[in-house]
Write an enzyme that holds these catalytic residues in place. Structure first.
Site, PDB file in Angstrom:
ATOM      1  N   LYS A   1       0.956  -1.203  -0.071  1.00 44.54           N
ATOM      2  CA  LYS A   1       0.001  -0.021   0.067  1.00 44.54           C
ATOM      3  C   LYS A   1       0.584   1.353   0.030  1.00 44.54           C
ATOM      4  O   LYS A   1       0.621   2.260  -0.873  1.00 44.54           O
ATOM      5  CB  LYS A   1      -0.881   0.136   1.249  1.00 44.54           C
ATOM      6  N   ASN A   2       1.725   1.478   0.942  1.00 41.41           N
ATOM      7  CA  ASN A   2       2.582   2.519   1.004  1.00 41.41           C
ATOM      8  C   ASN A   2       3.728   2.554   0.096  1.00 41.41           C
ATOM      9  O   ASN A   2       4.614   3.774  -0.111  1.00 41.41           O
ATOM     10  CB  ASN A   2       3.328   2.513   2.421  1.00 41.41           C
TER      11      ASN A   2
ATOM     12  N   ARG B   1      -5.091  10.116   4.060  1.00 39.13           N
ATOM     13  CA  ARG B   1      -3.850  10.853   4.519  1.00 39.13           C
ATOM     14  C   ARG B   1      -2.587  11.052   3.469  1.00 39.13           C
ATOM     15  O   ARG B   1      -2.071  12.067   3.337  1.00 39.13           O
ATOM     16  CB  ARG B   1      -3.534  10.212   5.959  1.00 39.13           C
TER      17      ARG B   1
ATOM     18  N   CYS C   1      -6.121   7.787   8.992  1.00 39.69           N
ATOM     19  CA  CYS C   1      -6.166   7.190  10.167  1.00 39.69           C
ATOM     20  C   CYS C   1      -6.146   8.448  11.624  1.00 39.69           C
ATOM     21  O   CYS C   1      -5.541   9.338  11.428  1.00 39.69           O
ATOM     22  CB  CYS C   1      -5.237   6.433  10.677  1.00 39.69           C
TER      23      CYS C   1
ATOM     24  N   ARG D   1      -1.202  14.356  13.468  1.00 39.66           N
ATOM     25  CA  ARG D   1      -0.890  14.257  11.810  1.00 39.66           C
ATOM     26  C   ARG D   1      -0.932  15.589  11.392  1.00 39.66           C
ATOM     27  O   ARG D   1      -1.476  15.862  10.409  1.00 39.66           O
ATOM     28  CB  ARG D   1      -1.942  13.294  11.242  1.00 39.66           C
TER      29      ARG D   1
ATOM     30  N   ASP E   1       3.769   0.662  12.305  1.00 35.12           N
ATOM     31  CA  ASP E   1       2.596  -0.185  11.766  1.00 35.12           C
ATOM     32  C   ASP E   1       2.465  -1.465  12.351  1.00 35.12           C
ATOM     33  O   ASP E   1       1.355  -2.227  12.019  1.00 35.12           O
ATOM     34  CB  ASP E   1       2.608  -0.024  10.299  1.00 35.12           C
TER      35      ASP E   1
ATOM     36  N   ILE F   1       6.296   7.175  17.687  1.00 31.94           N
ATOM     37  CA  ILE F   1       5.961   7.920  16.430  1.00 31.94           C
ATOM     38  C   ILE F   1       4.601   8.713  16.382  1.00 31.94           C
ATOM     39  O   ILE F   1       4.732   9.984  16.136  1.00 31.94           O
ATOM     40  CB  ILE F   1       6.216   6.990  15.122  1.00 31.94           C
TER      41      ILE F   1
ATOM     42  N   ARG G   1      -8.952  -0.668   3.716  1.00 31.88           N
ATOM     43  CA  ARG G   1      -8.036   0.518   3.295  1.00 31.88           C
ATOM     44  C   ARG G   1      -6.632  -0.047   3.000  1.00 31.88           C
ATOM     45  O   ARG G   1      -6.085   0.221   2.034  1.00 31.88           O
ATOM     46  CB  ARG G   1      -8.064   1.532   4.238  1.00 31.88           C
TER      47      ARG G   1
END
Ligand code: EPZ
Length: 434
Positions: free
Chosen positions: A29-30, A100, A124, A129, A320, A342, A413
């Protein structure tokens, strides 16, 4: 875009190792999101394969179409994006509030069109953020900013973005990605210091360099980018790398509930730290070039031995995987501290684990102590974000009795047809309308 209200129902194994066989990992995904966004930097088409068919990729594709790009998807993870018709600079609220990662588009659109309008990005709920790093550094590249009614508009100088030296106060993944792409179209040289080192960032930089972008220092914390205008389309297909967070989620699921469970099509080298932590804790793990097999517990281990987790930028333990690993600690022998460095809002889900019977104690927004092993009972749960949602599925699989996990969209997602894939390895899970 109407989101279906669905939930998962899981019949727990009551603390048995009920999972075996093999599960395939999809494209990252990322990794996919920034490379899809980079289509704005090209005057012709780019061809991608192994693109995961997940909700965030669908949202990003919708944003690309709204900007005027042509997007063609085939049914087995192929995608062609043609940036030649890029013409709009507005990111609509409807889609970007759900994603995001829409912030990744700021650099490419500003570099290409000299202007971008966007609402504060959603995604999220794992903390504030903020986007201060983006605003501060686009100003450094010559942009002005105005905000009205919750919509920001950044405007570059008439000669376009100006290359400059940027030091990130933190290693931000999407900030690194958007400023790499801003540098490709900026005038002159852009130097980025203290960049994120996640594999998905490196893959983006390598993809752009292979397409002709002038980027030096890839894999180090300082990148030098010489702006040299739009990139030509690419004939050759580019495969999206395997999703290391999906693979890590299945690794942890297997560590708790697996016996001879193999995770295929993954990159074990992206998961060296989580694998090391689990091996030290007594999990028997075998790896090959592109697979990880969880055999079960090592000889002499009744339970997994508890440990401390501290999340850290890559190559440290990934934030994550924090929620799935915390679920594992509820079954660990002893006491483990979870230090989430984080994000400040990424431990709230542990209240739900407590409701299931876990012994968790939150000391502050960044610290939780987990004692185990504890018996978990199935409950009705609501996933708060992608990764805690998956962690609830993991916890429900261990628990005694039935659980429901609402907000299935949030899990969709980041994980493609998750219930079908988990069922195949032995989990009693189904998807129903909420
Ligand atoms: C990326 O988010 C990932 N998303 C996240 O994955 C991941 O958790 C995160 O990196 C950390 O690894 C994508 O790649 C699409 P950051 P990102 O900027 O880039 C603060 C998932 O589940 N910050 O690296 O948004 C921020 O608040 C998602 O797949 C500022 O203060 O994260 C955080 O504390 C969740 N100001 C820290 O930096 C800014 O302007 C690191 O966040 C930007 C960020």
């Amino acid at each position: 875009m109407k989101i279906k209200e669905e939930m998962f129902i899981v019949e727990g194994s009551n603390h048995q190792r009920n999972l075996k066989g093999s599960i395939k990992v999809n494209g990252s995904k990322n990794g996919a999101l920034p490379i899809i966004a980079s289509a704005v930097l090209f005057s012709g088409p780019i061809k991608l394969t192994n693109v995961p068919k997940i909700e965030d990729v669908k949202r990003m594709s919708e944003l690309m179409k709204e900007l005027g790009l042509k997007v063609i998807k085939d049914k087995n993870g192929g995608m062609v994006l043609d940036g030649s018709t890029t013409k709009k600079h507005v990111l609509t609220r409807e889609v970007s509030k759900r994603l995001r990662a829409s912030v990744i588009l700021l650099g490419p659109i500003l570099g290409r069109l000299g202007k971008v309008s966007f609402p504060h990005p959603g995604g999220c709920v794992i903390g504030a953020r903020p986007i201060d790093i983006f605003i501060e550094n686009f100003k450094k590249m010559g942009c002005t900013i105005e905000e009205n009614d919750g919509v920001y508009t950044l405007t570059a100088k008439k000669e376009g973005l100006i290359g400059t030296e940027i030091t990130f106060r933190i290693q931000s993944v999407t900030a690194t990605e958007t400023f790499i792409m801003a540098g490709v179209l900026a005038k002159g040289k852009t130097i980025l210091k203290n960049v994120a080192l996640e594999p998905e960032v490196t893959e983006l930089a390598l993809f752009l360099k292979n397409a002709g972008a002038k980027i030096e220092g890839i894999g180090t914390t300082t990148l030098e980018i010489e702006g040299n205008g739009l990139l030509n389309g690419l004939e050759k297909e580019t495969a999206i790398i395997p999703d290391r967070i999906e693979a890590g989620s299945f690794l942890i699921l297997g560590a708790i509930s697996g016996k001879n469970l193999t995770i295929e099509n993954c990159e074990p080298k992206h998961l060296e730290v989580p694998i090391k932590i689990l091996e030290d804790a007594g999990v028997e793990i075998e790896t090959t070039e592109n697979s990880i097999t969880i055999k079960g517990l090592k000889k002499g281990f009744e339970n997994i031995k508890s440990f401390n987790i501290k999340t850290h930028e890559y190559p440290g333990f990934p934030t994550d995987l924090q929620a799935p690993m915390t679920v594992l600690l509820t079954q660990g022998e002893g006491e483990g501290t979870v230090f989430e460095t984080i994000f400040e809002g990424r431990l709230n889900y542990t209240d739900e684990l407590k409701r299931m019977g876990a012994d968790t104690k939150m000391y502050d927004a960044h610290h939780v102590i987990v004692k185990g092993p504890n018996h978990l009972k199935g409950k009705d749960l609501q996933s708060p974000d992608i990764r805690a949602g998956l962690a609830f599925i993991i916890a429900s699989n261990i628990a005694e009795g039935k659980s429901t996990i609402g907000n299935a969209y949030l899990i969709d997602r980041g994980y493609e047809t998750i219930e079908k894939r988990l069922k195949k390895i032995g989990m009693n899970i189904k998807r129903v309308k909420s």
